[in-house]
Design a protein around this motif. Structure first.
Motif, mmCIF file in Angstrom:
data_model
loop_
_atom_site.group_PDB
_atom_site.id
_atom_site.type_symbol
_atom_site.label_atom_id
_atom_site.label_comp_id
_atom_site.label_asym_id
_atom_site.label_seq_id
_atom_site.Cartn_x
_atom_site.Cartn_y
_atom_site.Cartn_z
ATOM 1 N N TYR A 245 0.833 -1.203 0.000
ATOM 2 C CA TYR A 245 0.000 0.000 0.000
ATOM 3 C C TYR A 245 0.873 1.260 0.000
ATOM 4 N N LEU A 246 1.894 1.271 0.845
ATOM 5 C CA LEU A 246 2.794 2.427 0.884
ATOM 6 C C LEU A 246 3.483 2.629 -0.460
ATOM 7 N N TYR A 247 3.855 1.530 -1.104
ATOM 8 C CA TYR A 247 4.459 1.636 -2.432
ATOM 9 C C TYR A 247 3.474 2.248 -3.413
ATOM 10 N N GLY A 248 2.237 1.815 -3.328
ATOM 11 C CA GLY A 248 1.215 2.351 -4.212
ATOM 12 C C GLY A 248 0.964 3.825 -3.996
ATOM 13 N N CYS A 249 1.194 4.290 -2.769
ATOM 14 C CA CYS A 249 1.012 5.715 -2.450
ATOM 15 C C CYS A 249 2.291 6.517 -2.664
ATOM 16 N N ALA A 250 3.361 5.844 -3.104
ATOM 17 C CA ALA A 250 4.666 6.490 -3.302
ATOM 18 C C ALA A 250 5.199 7.098 -2.011
ATOM 19 N N GLU A 251 4.913 6.456 -0.886
ATOM 20 C CA GLU A 251 5.448 6.887 0.413
ATOM 21 C C GLU A 251 6.798 6.212 0.600
ATOM 22 N N THR A 252 7.790 6.672 -0.150
ATOM 23 C CA THR A 252 9.069 5.976 -0.241
ATOM 24 C C THR A 252 9.800 5.879 1.092
ATOM 25 N N TRP B 278 13.221 -8.547 -1.365
ATOM 26 C CA TRP B 278 13.135 -7.872 -2.669
ATOM 27 C C TRP B 278 12.386 -6.557 -2.548
ATOM 28 N N ARG B 279 11.413 -6.509 -1.658
ATOM 29 C CA ARG B 279 10.705 -5.236 -1.457
ATOM 30 C C ARG B 279 11.623 -4.192 -0.819
ATOM 31 N N LEU B 280 12.498 -4.627 0.065
ATOM 32 C CA LEU B 280 13.449 -3.701 0.670
ATOM 33 C C LEU B 280 14.462 -3.230 -0.374
ATOM 34 N N ALA B 281 14.853 -4.113 -1.269
ATOM 35 C CA ALA B 281 15.743 -3.713 -2.372
ATOM 36 C C ALA B 281 15.080 -2.637 -3.208
ATOM 37 N N ARG B 282 13.824 -2.845 -3.537
ATOM 38 C CA ARG B 282 13.079 -1.866 -4.347
ATOM 39 C C ARG B 282 12.937 -0.540 -3.610
ATOM 40 N N ALA B 283 12.622 -0.610 -2.323
ATOM 41 C CA ALA B 283 12.448 0.618 -1.538
ATOM 42 C C ALA B 283 13.764 1.381 -1.419
ATOM 43 N N SER B 284 14.859 0.659 -1.191
ATOM 44 C CA SER B 284 16.178 1.304 -1.082
ATOM 45 C C SER B 284 16.534 1.992 -2.386
ATOM 46 N N ARG B 285 16.243 1.314 -3.478
ATOM 47 C CA ARG B 285 16.543 1.880 -4.786
ATOM 48 C C ARG B 285 15.689 3.110 -5.074
ATOM 49 N N ASP B 286 14.404 3.018 -4.754
ATOM 50 C CA ASP B 286 13.515 4.162 -4.954
ATOM 51 C C ASP B 286 13.974 5.363 -4.140
ATOM 52 N N LEU B 287 14.431 5.093 -2.921
ATOM 53 C CA LEU B 287 14.917 6.177 -2.061
ATOM 54 C C LEU B 287 16.158 6.819 -2.679
ATOM 55 N N SER B 288 17.005 6.009 -3.290
ATOM 56 C CA SER B 288 18.225 6.549 -3.912
ATOM 57 C C SER B 288 17.907 7.471 -5.071
ATOM 58 N N MET B 289 16.740 7.303 -5.668
ATOM 59 C CA MET B 289 16.374 8.071 -6.852
ATOM 60 C C MET B 289 15.628 9.358 -6.548
ATOM 61 N N LEU B 290 15.309 9.596 -5.290
ATOM 62 C CA LEU B 290 14.624 10.836 -4.950
ATOM 63 C C LEU B 290 15.541 12.023 -5.232
ATOM 64 N N PRO B 291 15.003 13.120 -5.730
ATOM 65 C CA PRO B 291 15.841 14.249 -6.140
ATOM 66 C C PRO B 291 16.646 14.891 -5.020
ATOM 67 N N ASP B 292 16.192 14.738 -3.773
ATOM 68 C CA ASP B 292 16.915 15.366 -2.673
ATOM 69 C C ASP B 292 17.938 14.432 -2.027
ATOM 70 N N THR B 293 18.175 13.268 -2.615
ATOM 71 C CA THR B 293 19.187 12.341 -2.095
ATOM 72 C C THR B 293 20.554 12.745 -2.624
ATOM 73 N N ASP B 294 21.493 13.036 -1.722
ATOM 74 C CA ASP B 294 22.814 13.485 -2.171
ATOM 75 C C ASP B 294 23.617 12.315 -2.739
ATOM 76 N N GLY B 295 24.704 12.647 -3.413
ATOM 77 C CA GLY B 295 25.480 11.644 -4.137
ATOM 78 C C GLY B 295 25.999 10.508 -3.280
ATOM 79 N N GLY B 296 26.533 10.840 -2.109
ATOM 80 C CA GLY B 296 27.064 9.811 -1.230
ATOM 81 C C GLY B 296 25.993 8.865 -0.742
#
Length: 308
Positions: free
Chosen positions: A90-97, A117-135
């Motif tokens: 549900y949280l994924y569907g709401c984009a509550e990353t 696998w869901r944690l892998a997806r969530a971690s990856r989605d979090l990495s793609m947020l525009p406010d996530t710094d390079g490190g």
């Protein structure tokens, strides 16, 4: 050196990052009730790494209760596995990353592939947020890959584990250089094919395979020669093969994704079939623009239609 620089530009432009924030598929094997979310690197589809929101699913009693809990806390403590997975989906569907990541992080030491696998997806989605710094981005990318790897080790018959292993492996190539990217592309395809073998009804895996094929099919002969400087046998494919995957995805889940309609049109254009290109590009143009990506698809479809 010149060949290496050309090859670097070539691979950055055409090698699939497979950075697809697509759903890993329902663990229950049912038809997706959410809109697909996808993002590709600028070098792949030109839509950047922005995350695209899904339409909200219909609230079940449990999902609504979970949503109320999430509103008051970033971490949701559930009673059992099924409740956690339903809350996570549900949280994924709401984009509550961020909230999804915090929920699943509680299960990072789990031996259950469904959590991993869901944690892998969530971690990856979090990495793609525009406010996530390079490190932080790099940390999350490799963290996501490790979770996907563990998911696959725990259950090599889980189609979503194979899919997200492929996607997360591709992401790591951004930090490991061109040669590694090319080498990984063979592994990526193998895991996507295994995902489809395990779940032939997963339209998103079929779509990604189609794009993999399209990206390498459109390489001009001279770029293939340059790529061969790095690898004696670089990845190859054909538009016919790409078309097969795009059509299969559409058959499994008609009009599930605006980008699939667009790629069908582009593939038929590449094959000089103007009539069918017109059909699919028109469908892409008329697809309801619910997301930024849909709007970008609409714009490109209009431009391509003007070329027919």
């Amino acid at each position: 050196m010149m060949a290496w620089r050309v090859a670097t530009r070539l691979v950055n432009r055409t090698l699939l990052e497979l950075a697809v924030g697509v759903r890993g598929g329902s663990s229950r094997g049912t038809r997706r009730s959410y809109r697909i979310r996808a993002s590709w690197t600028a070098g792949a589809l030109g839509s950047g790494r922005a995350a695209f929101l899904l339409g909200l699913p219909v609230l079940s009693a449990l999902s609504y209760q979970a949503f109320r809990k999430v509103q008051s806390s970033a971490v949701v403590f559930a009673l059992d596995k099924e409740e956690v997975l339903e809350q996570a989906d549900y949280l994924y569907g709401c984009a509550e990353t961020e909230k999804l990541y915090q929920l699943l992080l509680q299960y990072k030491d789990s031996d259950d592939a469904e959590f991993l696998w869901r944690l892998a997806r969530a971690s990856r989605d979090l990495s793609m947020l525009p406010d996530t710094d390079g490190g932080r981005k790099k940390q999350l990318v490799f963290e996501a890959f490790e979770y996907a790897k563990r998911a696959l080790e725990r259950d090599d018959k889980c189609f979503a584990a194979h899919k997200w292993y492929a996607i997360c492996l591709s992401d790591t190539g951004e930090f490991e250089g061109v040669k590694v990217k090319i080498g990984n592309s063979f592994i990526i395809r193998a895991h996507l094919e295994r995902a489809v073998e395990l779940n032939p009804k997963d339209a998103t895996s079929l779509h990604i395979l189609g794009y993999w094929c399209f990206a390498f099919a459109e390489l001009p002969w001279y770029q293939r020669k340059v790529a061969a400087v790095i690898f004696s046998t670089p990845p190859t494919s054909t538009f016919e093969e790409a078309l097969e995957f795009f059509l299969k995805a559409e058959k499994v889940d008609p009009s599930f994704y605006s980008k699939n309609l667009l790629m069908l049109g582009k593939t038929y254009m590449a094959m000089k079939d103007k009539e069918k290109a017109l059909l699919w590009l028109t469908k892409a143009k008329e697809y309801p623009a619910h997301t930024l990506e849909d709007k970008e698809v609409h714009k490109e479809a209009v431009e391509l239609l003007n070329q027919l």
